[in-house]
Design a protein around this motif. Sequence first.
Motif, short mmCIF file in Angstrom:
data_model
loop_
_atom_site.label_atom_id
_atom_site.label_comp_id
_atom_site.label_asym_id
_atom_site.label_seq_id
_atom_site.Cartn_x
_atom_site.Cartn_y
_atom_site.Cartn_z
N SER A 81 -10.49 39.99 37.90
CA SER A 81 -9.44 39.11 37.40
C SER A 81 -9.93 37.68 37.26
CB SER A 81 -8.22 39.15 38.34
OG SER A 81 -8.59 38.71 39.63
N ARG A 82 -10.88 37.31 38.10
CA ARG A 82 -11.44 35.96 38.01
C ARG A 82 -12.25 35.78 36.73
NH1 ARG A 82 -10.38 37.08 43.08
NH2 ARG A 82 -9.93 35.44 44.58
N MET A 83 -12.91 36.84 36.29
CA MET A 83 -13.66 36.74 35.04
C MET A 83 -12.70 36.59 33.84
SD MET A 83 -16.75 36.71 35.90
CE MET A 83 -17.45 36.84 34.25
N ILE A 84 -11.59 37.35 33.86
CA ILE A 84 -10.60 37.22 32.79
C ILE A 84 -10.02 35.81 32.78
CG2 ILE A 84 -8.37 38.05 31.97
CD1 ILE A 84 -9.07 40.77 33.21
N ALA A 85 -9.70 35.32 33.96
CA ALA A 85 -9.16 33.96 34.07
C ALA A 85 -10.16 32.93 33.58
CB ALA A 85 -8.77 33.67 35.51
N ALA A 86 -11.44 33.14 33.88
CA ALA A 86 -12.48 32.21 33.45
C ALA A 86 -12.56 32.14 31.93
CB ALA A 86 -13.84 32.63 34.02
N VAL A 87 -12.41 33.29 31.27
CA VAL A 87 -12.43 33.32 29.81
C VAL A 87 -11.23 32.54 29.25
CG1 VAL A 87 -12.20 34.80 27.79
CG2 VAL A 87 -13.71 35.47 29.67
N ALA A 88 -10.05 32.72 29.86
CA ALA A 88 -8.86 32.00 29.40
C ALA A 88 -9.03 30.50 29.56
CB ALA A 88 -7.63 32.48 30.18
N VAL A 89 -9.55 30.08 30.71
CA VAL A 89 -9.76 28.66 30.96
C VAL A 89 -10.81 28.10 29.99
CG1 VAL A 89 -10.59 26.96 32.62
CG2 VAL A 89 -9.07 28.79 33.37
N ALA A 90 -11.89 28.83 29.80
CA ALA A 90 -12.94 28.38 28.88
C ALA A 90 -12.41 28.25 27.46
CB ALA A 90 -14.12 29.33 28.92
N GLY A 91 -11.57 29.22 27.03
CA GLY A 91 -10.97 29.13 25.71
C GLY A 91 -10.08 27.92 25.56
N GLY A 92 -9.32 27.62 26.61
CA GLY A 92 -8.48 26.43 26.58
C GLY A 92 -9.28 25.16 26.48
N VAL A 93 -10.40 25.10 27.20
CA VAL A 93 -11.25 23.91 27.15
C VAL A 93 -11.85 23.73 25.75
CG1 VAL A 93 -13.42 22.92 28.02
CG2 VAL A 93 -11.79 23.93 29.61
#
Length: 279
Positions: free
Chosen positions: A261-273
Amino acid sequence: MSGFALFLVLTAAVLHASWNAMVKAAGDRALILACVAIAHTFVGGAMVLLSPAPAPESWPFILASATLHYFYYLFLFVSYRIGDLSQVYPIARGLSPMLVALGAFVFAGERLPMPAAIGIACVSGGIALLSFTARRSLAEQPLALAAAIGTGFIIASYSLVDGMGVRLSGSAFGYMGWLFLSEALVVAVVAQRRWGQLRVLARPMAKYTLLAGFSSVGAYALVIYANLLAPLGAVSAVREVSVVVAATIGVMLFGERPWKSRMIAAVAVAGGVVLLAGS
């Protein structure tokens, strides 16, 4: 957001996650936080001596931010005493981008373009995912959840106050110096109550505490300066990349799970950035 501003805020994110991990790993978190405040005090004193004084209009913001930072230390201490790094940190940091963007709109008249607003939503959503998919839900720990939420509101408040204050100061480094110097009160309180323990800790933990302290100073100084270059909401959102860094530290060093789940969250955060950087 310019490339230079983005670089400043991403560097701040890595520094911030690192010093929070040091606090979480420490045996006596109150003393480590006191040592962080000591570093702030010394750096602040140097900046005050070497920089022009901030404009009178910015002093109410300095006083308000200093008061909020005292509460920040208290809530952070309670949060890490009873909760996991990979749960508490995301909640505390994840609330602030949305709150800062809203506050900047209401109090500073900042209007973000739609891609930037979507980027902030992605960052906050990804961060929330980190907290609510953990093995032990914070909903089962009401005190830890309350402390984390309280910390998030405090972070958003002082981020907004400092973003507005530094723009009125006419001297960014003078503003930072007096803000950091104000933490001498934290040092005085801890020293008065636990001076013997602080002295014992100082020598064997000197390098560790200095690293945590100066990482904290550097992280926030970079963010304050970035507020001069980019919208407050965008700066607040990009700095929350620190959440992904903290979650990675939690998984790799503290054995916190689950990692998928942390990897999925990391992708979401990176996309937002990415959306914020291109706005």
